[in-house]
Scaffold this motif. Structure first.
Motif, PDB file in Angstrom:
ATOM      1  N   GLY A   1      23.150  36.801  40.760  1.00 55.34           N
ATOM      2  CA  GLY A   1      24.070  37.754  40.165  1.00 55.34           C
ATOM      3  C   GLY A   1      25.217  37.097  39.418  1.00 55.34           C
ATOM      4  N   ALA A   2      25.390  37.514  38.154  1.00 56.15           N
ATOM      5  CA  ALA A   2      26.576  37.098  37.396  1.00 56.15           C
ATOM      6  C   ALA A   2      27.621  38.185  37.627  1.00 56.15           C
ATOM      7  N   VAL A   3      28.442  37.991  38.663  1.00 56.84           N
ATOM      8  CA  VAL A   3      29.482  38.968  38.990  1.00 56.84           C
ATOM      9  C   VAL A   3      30.642  38.736  38.024  1.00 56.84           C
ATOM     10  N   ILE A   4      30.914  39.758  37.208  1.00 55.62           N
ATOM     11  CA  ILE A   4      31.939  39.625  36.166  1.00 55.62           C
ATOM     12  C   ILE A   4      33.162  40.438  36.567  1.00 55.62           C
ATOM     13  N   ALA A   5      34.326  39.825  36.427  1.00 55.63           N
ATOM     14  CA  ALA A   5      35.578  40.568  36.601  1.00 55.63           C
ATOM     15  C   ALA A   5      36.499  40.126  35.470  1.00 55.63           C
TER      16      ALA A   5
ATOM     17  N   ALA B   1      27.219  46.475  50.275  1.00 56.07           N
ATOM     18  CA  ALA B   1      26.080  46.518  49.345  1.00 56.07           C
ATOM     19  C   ALA B   1      26.226  47.646  48.336  1.00 56.07           C
ATOM     20  N   ASP B   2      26.831  48.757  48.757  1.00 52.89           N
ATOM     21  CA  ASP B   2      26.937  49.869  47.804  1.00 52.89           C
ATOM     22  C   ASP B   2      28.104  49.698  46.823  1.00 52.89           C
ATOM     23  N   ALA B   3      28.832  48.612  46.952  1.00 55.71           N
ATOM     24  CA  ALA B   3      29.854  48.277  45.958  1.00 55.71           C
ATOM     25  C   ALA B   3      29.306  47.341  44.874  1.00 55.71           C
ATOM     26  N   VAL B   4      28.037  46.947  45.036  1.00 58.98           N
ATOM     27  CA  VAL B   4      27.400  46.022  44.086  1.00 58.98           C
ATOM     28  C   VAL B   4      26.641  46.853  43.051  1.00 58.98           C
ATOM     29  N   VAL B   5      27.075  46.804  41.801  1.00 57.09           N
ATOM     30  CA  VAL B   5      26.414  47.548  40.729  1.00 57.09           C
ATOM     31  C   VAL B   5      25.638  46.551  39.877  1.00 57.09           C
ATOM     32  N   VAL B   6      24.317  46.643  39.984  1.00 52.87           N
ATOM     33  CA  VAL B   6      23.465  45.685  39.264  1.00 52.87           C
ATOM     34  C   VAL B   6      23.167  46.239  37.874  1.00 52.87           C
ATOM     35  N   GLY B   7      23.498  45.461  36.855  1.00 48.51           N
ATOM     36  CA  GLY B   7      23.319  45.893  35.474  1.00 48.51           C
ATOM     37  C   GLY B   7      22.118  45.241  34.820  1.00 48.51           C
ATOM     38  N   GLU B   8      22.282  44.879  33.548  1.00 50.55           N
ATOM     39  CA  GLU B   8      21.178  44.345  32.758  1.00 50.55           C
ATOM     40  C   GLU B   8      20.831  42.919  33.137  1.00 50.55           C
ATOM     41  N   ARG B   9      19.605  42.534  32.767  1.00 49.35           N
ATOM     42  CA  ARG B   9      19.176  41.139  32.939  1.00 49.35           C
ATOM     43  C   ARG B   9      20.058  40.244  32.078  1.00 49.35           C
ATOM     44  N   LEU B  10      20.217  39.015  32.542  1.00 46.25           N
ATOM     45  CA  LEU B  10      20.982  38.037  31.782  1.00 46.25           C
ATOM     46  C   LEU B  10      20.086  36.828  31.513  1.00 46.25           C
ATOM     47  N   GLY B  11      19.870  36.517  30.245  1.00 44.33           N
ATOM     48  CA  GLY B  11      19.107  35.319  29.904  1.00 44.33           C
ATOM     49  C   GLY B  11      17.641  35.423  30.299  1.00 44.33           C
ATOM     50  N   ALA B  12      16.980  34.278  30.238  1.00 42.92           N
ATOM     51  CA  ALA B  12      15.541  34.216  30.487  1.00 42.92           C
ATOM     52  C   ALA B  12      15.261  33.852  31.942  1.00 42.92           C
ATOM     53  N   ASP B  13      14.036  34.143  32.371  1.00 44.79           N
ATOM     54  CA  ASP B  13      13.575  33.660  33.676  1.00 44.79           C
ATOM     55  C   ASP B  13      13.527  32.133  33.654  1.00 44.79           C
TER      56      ASP B  13
ATOM     57  N   ALA C   1      18.911  24.263  37.313  1.00 42.99           N
ATOM     58  CA  ALA C   1      18.217  25.405  36.688  1.00 42.99           C
ATOM     59  C   ALA C   1      19.189  26.362  36.008  1.00 42.99           C
ATOM     60  N   ASP C   2      20.391  26.488  36.568  1.00 43.40           N
ATOM     61  CA  ASP C   2      21.324  27.506  36.079  1.00 43.40           C
ATOM     62  C   ASP C   2      21.917  27.178  34.716  1.00 43.40           C
ATOM     63  N   ARG C   3      21.783  25.935  34.285  1.00 41.60           N
ATOM     64  CA  ARG C   3      22.292  25.579  32.950  1.00 41.60           C
ATOM     65  C   ARG C   3      21.573  26.384  31.868  1.00 41.60           C
ATOM     66  N   ALA C   4      20.374  26.857  32.180  1.00 42.46           N
ATOM     67  CA  ALA C   4      19.610  27.679  31.225  1.00 42.46           C
ATOM     68  C   ALA C   4      20.383  28.928  30.825  1.00 42.46           C
ATOM     69  N   TRP C   5      21.303  29.383  31.665  1.00 43.26           N
ATOM     70  CA  TRP C   5      22.021  30.640  31.402  1.00 43.26           C
ATOM     71  C   TRP C   5      23.398  30.418  30.784  1.00 43.26           C
ATOM     72  N   LEU C   6      23.729  29.160  30.540  1.00 40.23           N
ATOM     73  CA  LEU C   6      25.086  28.848  30.096  1.00 40.23           C
ATOM     74  C   LEU C   6      25.482  29.575  28.806  1.00 40.23           C
ATOM     75  N   ASP C   7      24.632  29.531  27.799  1.00 38.37           N
ATOM     76  CA  ASP C   7      24.978  30.154  26.516  1.00 38.37           C
ATOM     77  C   ASP C   7      25.196  31.658  26.682  1.00 38.37           C
ATOM     78  N   GLU C   8      24.308  32.307  27.437  1.00 40.04           N
ATOM     79  CA  GLU C   8      24.443  33.757  27.635  1.00 40.04           C
ATOM     80  C   GLU C   8      25.711  34.081  28.417  1.00 40.04           C
TER      81      GLU C   8
END
Ligand code: 8DG
Length: 135
Positions: free
Chosen positions: A9-13, A61-73, A118-125
């Motif tokens: 999860g990319a938790v954004i605030a 758990a009900d405070a976690v709102v899961v949104g769109e996919r981020l980046g590639a698998d 592995a997580d460096r794959a998501w850096l640009d996004e």
């Protein structure tokens, strides 16, 4: 055999994302990741992510709102596939119940983090997301 999916999860605030420092295994200990974990049989990916974030961050758990996919698998060793999602928290302050530490990182800080490889794959996004995130 089905491939094991690991949801992260990319938790954004505001203009920051929550990053978590692993305790284990030894080869990943001390490196930073997006919190999450393995999807269990019969579980949806958003439900798995809400369960993992509740366990790891001490939020409801009900405070976690899961949104769109981020980046590639991202394929990782051991036949697993990593899949990231954008996440919002409607309440609660994350605490490191399963990690060594947590930190909020902004776009300019992301490249300097000692990521799990592995997580460096998501850096640009992630950088794009935070750069255009609401302030
Ligand atoms: N959660 C998570 N795991 C990641 C990331 N990047 C990455 O390579 N991994 C790897 C590390 C592990 O081999 C695997 C997920 O392990 P995990 O320890 O988070 O999952 P889990 O809580 O369900 O596992 P377990 O220890 O209870 O068996 O995916 C990431 O950003 N988040």
């Amino acid at each position: 055999m089905t491939n094991q999916i690991v949801v992260a999860g990319a938790v954004i605030a505001g203009s920051a994302v929550l990053v978590a420092q692993r305790r284990r295994p030894p080869e990943l200990a001390g490196r930073w990741e997006l919190p999450g974990g393995k999807v269990m049989p019969g579980e949806t990916e958003p439900a798995a992510l809400a369960r993992e974030l509740a366990e790891e961050l001490g939020v409801d758990a009900d405070a976690v709102v899961v949104g769109e996919r981020l980046g590639a698998d991202v394929p990782v060793v051991g036949g697993m596939t990593l899949r990231a999602y954008r996440v919002g928290l409607t309440r609660g302050e994350p605490r490191p119940d399963d990690h060594r530490a947590l930190r909020w990182a902004t776009a300019v800080e992301l490249p300097g983090i000692d990521w799990v490889p592995a997580d460096r794959a998501w850096l640009d996004e992630l950088i794009t997301l935070l750069t255009f995130a609401e302030r």
